[in-house]
Write a protein that holds these residues in place. Structure first.
Motif, PDB file in Angstrom:
ATOM      1  N   MET A 147       0.601  -1.152  -0.051  1.00 26.58           N
ATOM      2  CA  MET A 147       0.071   0.013  -0.131  1.00 26.58           C
ATOM      3  C   MET A 147       0.964   1.146   0.068  1.00 26.58           C
ATOM      4  SD  MET A 147      -3.222   0.682  -0.090  1.00 26.58           S
ATOM      5  CE  MET A 147      -4.287   2.116   0.300  1.00 26.58           C
ATOM      6  N   LYS A 148       2.083   1.135   0.780  1.00 29.27           N
ATOM      7  CA  LYS A 148       2.756   2.470   0.799  1.00 29.27           C
ATOM      8  C   LYS A 148       3.413   2.715  -0.498  1.00 29.27           C
ATOM      9  CE  LYS A 148       4.356   3.182   5.450  1.00 29.27           C
ATOM     10  NZ  LYS A 148       5.485   3.340   6.335  1.00 29.27           N
TER      11      LYS A 148
ATOM     12  N   GLU B 291       2.120   2.030  -3.508  1.00 26.27           N
ATOM     13  CA  GLU B 291       1.381   2.816  -4.304  1.00 26.27           C
ATOM     14  C   GLU B 291       0.985   4.428  -3.913  1.00 26.27           C
ATOM     15  OE1 GLU B 291      -0.867   3.633  -7.514  1.00 26.27           O
ATOM     16  OE2 GLU B 291       0.157   1.688  -7.018  1.00 26.27           O
ATOM     17  N   TYR B 292       1.185   4.873  -2.495  1.00 24.23           N
ATOM     18  CA  TYR B 292       1.012   6.024  -2.112  1.00 24.23           C
ATOM     19  C   TYR B 292       2.411   6.859  -2.622  1.00 24.23           C
ATOM     20  CZ  TYR B 292      -3.180   5.512   0.836  1.00 24.23           C
ATOM     21  OH  TYR B 292      -4.144   5.107   1.403  1.00 24.23           O
TER      22      TYR B 292
END
Length: 145
Positions: free
Chosen positions: A1-2, A4-5
């Motif tokens: 997830m990180k 993608e951010y």
């Protein structure tokens, strides 16, 4: 997830920088290259010898001399003999460079004011806190990993 951010942040930063550059490019001094500006910044910070600049940038003194010659020809820098050691040349910013930095500071202020005035005080506070954290992380860590 990180990941993608981080990818999205990189894209947003890039798009932001491009938009700002396009919006204000007619007000920028396009006479100078990025390398020339970098050398002027170093001289402004107190690096006053060709050898010290070359060491700081990890390039040859001849490469630095070529850029300095162009800056001197365009009247952005002055070379003066060191009074204590006549074999040493001291680099100084000329009036044109001082004016460049003054104009740049005014432009940066104008850009920041035009953009940041549209954010709330709370948004500005959060942005400031995040930038301070990023600066601390960059200062405290080895970013080459």
């Amino acid at each position: 997830m990180k990941d993608e951010y981080i990818k999205q942040i990189n894209i947003l930063q890039s798009n932001f920088n491009i938009l700002v550059a396009k919006k204000f490019e007619n007000q920028l001094d396009n006479e100078l290259t990025a390398k020339q500006v970098l050398l002027l910044e170093l001289i402004k910070e107190g690096v006053t010898s060709t050898k010290d600049i070359a060491n700081k940038l990890n390039v040859s003194t001849s490469a630095v001399s070529q850029i300095l010659n162009k800056l001197e020809d365009r009247e952005y820098i002055e070379r003066n003999f060191n009074p204590q050691n006549r074999r040493e040349i001291i680099l100084n910013l000329a009036d044109k460079a001082h004016q460049y930095f003054k104009d740049l500071a005014a432009l940066k202020y104008q850009i920041n004011k035009n953009i940041y005035e549209n954010l709330s005080s709370e948004d500005l506070k959060q942005l400031k806190n995040i930038l301070e954290k990023l600066l601390t992380i960059a200062t405290d860590s080895d970013l080459s990993n």
